[in-house]
Scaffold this active site. Structure first.
Site, short mmCIF file in Angstrom:
data_model
loop_
_atom_site.label_atom_id
_atom_site.label_comp_id
_atom_site.label_asym_id
_atom_site.label_seq_id
_atom_site.Cartn_x
_atom_site.Cartn_y
_atom_site.Cartn_z
N SER A 22 -9.67 1.70 2.81
CA SER A 22 -8.77 2.47 1.97
C SER A 22 -7.73 1.63 1.24
O SER A 22 -7.18 2.10 0.24
CB SER A 22 -8.06 3.53 2.82
OG SER A 22 -7.22 2.92 3.79
N SER A 37 -9.73 -0.76 7.00
CA SER A 37 -9.18 -0.61 5.66
C SER A 37 -8.42 -1.80 5.10
O SER A 37 -8.09 -1.80 3.91
CB SER A 37 -8.28 0.62 5.59
OG SER A 37 -9.09 1.76 5.48
N LYS A 39 0.86 -1.18 0.00
CA LYS A 39 0.00 0.00 0.00
C LYS A 39 0.90 1.23 0.00
O LYS A 39 1.98 1.22 0.61
CB LYS A 39 -0.88 -0.03 1.26
CG LYS A 39 -1.89 1.09 1.39
CD LYS A 39 -2.76 0.87 2.64
CE LYS A 39 -3.85 1.93 2.77
NZ LYS A 39 -4.73 1.68 3.92
N1 GLN Z 1 -13.24 4.12 6.36
C1 GLN Z 1 -12.50 4.44 7.53
C2 GLN Z 1 -12.02 5.86 7.48
O1 GLN Z 1 -12.19 6.47 6.49
C3 GLN Z 1 -11.36 3.48 7.72
C4 GLN Z 1 -10.10 3.87 7.06
C5 GLN Z 1 -8.93 3.01 7.45
O2 GLN Z 1 -9.05 1.95 8.09
N2 GLN Z 1 -7.76 3.49 7.10
O3 GLN Z 1 -11.49 6.40 8.40
#
Ligand code: GLN
Length: 482
Positions: free
Chosen positions: A151, A175, A76
């Site tokens: 994400s 994410s 990532k």
């Molecule tokens: N959807 C969540 C957020 O936007 C989780 C994001 C994540 O785990 N990095 O904060």
């Protein structure tokens, strides 16, 4: 198209049926052909990849190769690695080439793994669809009109499209698990503190954990063994005895108590998600596991608690992007204040700005007690709920997301709806628990659906073992379009 699991790739390399350079080349060719449509990778550097591959071949030739030597992996875009651009999918870091290497990446490099590239993500890991990326959204390989989730959407998409045998993601509020679920792969977020955060761009530091994403639970266990380490450079890293996360892979499930939180098994889940849960339940029961109802009463409040706390931490973490030392700097400004303001106005996308504003607000003098402190108290209650549940069961079975992957654009203009879709993943991060998602079915229109196994602190091996036993008796994880 290479179809190998991480374990199969490892076996091919160790038995010298394929060289590291050949294997890396096979992946690079597949990436060349497919990535322009998928947009899963945002940074590739074939020369660097092949240089690493040659070094791995050398190591194998000298008899110094290990289980992971020569196995390709994708990162990532949140993990720093010397010489690689690490942009966190933001314009702010579009020109940032990492001058150092994240501990998890270093651990995998030390094991001999070969870097394929950086994968697409929501900007600074804020989002659930990959659509907040400065580089445009990655697509879901199962249906290019759908999002891969977020994400870590790029990591999920490239593993699902078989453009990498495995990838790393990060999980602040789901994410790793949500995109893995939307793309039909397996992923685990470990207990907070298991994996070093050093060199992983910070979003919400008391939540962030890196984790493996791969086709199978077995592959995740192998990768987690290599990723986890105590690290002095991460002040929240846990100093514990080294664990073998593969140790329970063959443990029988007989007598295992699986908790079903009544707040998670509701009609608000799509019918397809309900079917996937039934599939998992049936497989667990067939192997002698016992299902018990449990309750997580604070479930609904975990969403506001998370978005207050994660935004608060994000607002302080992102204050470092000021245009002074690295990253984007505005070209036009009158004085220093205007340089900061213009840099940040230009460098951040709208979701990131929204989080910074929410975070700054909840931390401000007049509102700290009402929002930030309240949310901290809720965080404790959410963690307590899990402890009550784990007094009655060994693991919890839960949906990963309420629906299959939405269409591109569907959640884009409705941030609150997007936040609500995190309902089943974020409580785990509030509590710092480990949780895995694995494929357990398909929607009526052919999109994969995952379910979660949540465990108490340090129960990764048990979670991975349970998932492995499910995968030995099902084939959703083996399906791909490639
Ligand atoms: N959807 C969540 C957020 O936007 C989780 C994001 C994540 O785990 N990095 O904060």
């Amino acid at each position: 198209m290479p179809q190998y699991t991480l374990k199969q790739a490892s076996e091919l390399l160790q038995s010298k049926q394929i060289s590291t350079v050949e294997l890396a080349t096979e992946y690079l060719n597949a990436i060349n052909a497919q990535n322009p449509t998928l947009n899963g990778y945002i940074t590739l550097n074939p020369e660097a990849t092949l240089a690493e591959a040659r070094a791995a071949d050398e190591r194998i030739a000298q008899g110094k190769g290990g289980l992971l030597t020569g196995v390709p992996v994708a990162y990532k875009d949140i993990f720093c690695q010397t010489g690689w651009r690490t942009a966190c999918s933001s314009k702010m870091l579009d020109n940032f080439v990492a001058p150092y290497t994240a501990t998890v990446v270093q651990n995998l490099l030390d094991a001999g793994m070969v870097t394929l590239g950086r994968t697409n993500m929501d900007e600074f890991a804020m989002g659930s669809t990959n659509e907040t990326s400065f580089y445009g959204a990655a697509k879901n390989p199962w249906n290019l009109e759908h999002v891969p989730g977020g994400s870590s959407g790029g990591s999920a998409a490239v593993v699902a499209a078989r453009l990498a045998p495995a990838a790393l993601g990060s999980d602040t509020g789901g994410s790793i698990r949500q995109p893995a679920s939307h793309c039909g792969i397996t992923g685990i977020k470990p207990t907070y503190g298991t994996v070093s955060r050093f060199g992983m761009v910070a979003y919400a530091s008391s939540f962030d954990q890196a984790g493996p994403m791969a086709q199978t639970a077995e592959d995740c266990a192998i990768l987690l063994n290599a990723m986890a380490s105590f690290d002095e450079r991460d002040s929240t890293s846990l100093e514990r005895e080294k664990e073998d996360y593969t140790r329970d892979l063959n443990a029988p499930l007989k007598g295992l108590k699986i908790g079903l939180p009544k707040e998670y098994f509701t009609a608000s889940n799509s019918a397809d998600v309900q079917t996937a849960l039934e599939n998992a339940k049936a497989l667990l029961q067939a192997q002698g596991a016992e299902l018990v109802e449990v309750s997580l009463p604070q479930t609904e409040l975990s969403i506001p608690a998370y978005y207050v706390l994660a935004s608060a931490e994000a607002s302080t973490n992102l204050s470092r992007y000021d245009g002074v030392r690295y990253g984007h700097r505005a070209e036009k400004f009158g004085d220093l204040d205007e340089m900061y303001a213009n840099t940040r106005a230009e460098g951040f996308g709208s979701e990131v700005k929204r989080r910074i504003m929410i975070g700054t607000y909840v931390l401000s003098h007049g509102y700290y007690d009402a929002y930030y402190l309240k949310a901290q108290k809720l965080r404790r209650l959410v963690a307590n709920d899990f402890q009550t549940a784990f007094a009655q069961c060994d693991l919890i079975l839960a949906p990963t997301a309420p629906t299959a992957a939405p269409k591109l654009g569907e959640l884009n203009h409705d941030p609150v709806q997007a936040y609500l879709s995190d309902i089943y993943t974020i409580a785990v991060n509030l509590a710092g628990l480990p949780a895995l998602t694995l494929p357990a079915g398909f929607s009526s229109d052919g999109l994969p659906i995952g379910v979660q196994l949540i465990g108490n602190y340090f129960s990764e091996a048990r979670i991975l073992g349970t998932a492995h036993q499910i995968q030995l008796n099902s084939d959703w994880h083996t399906k791909s379009l490639a």
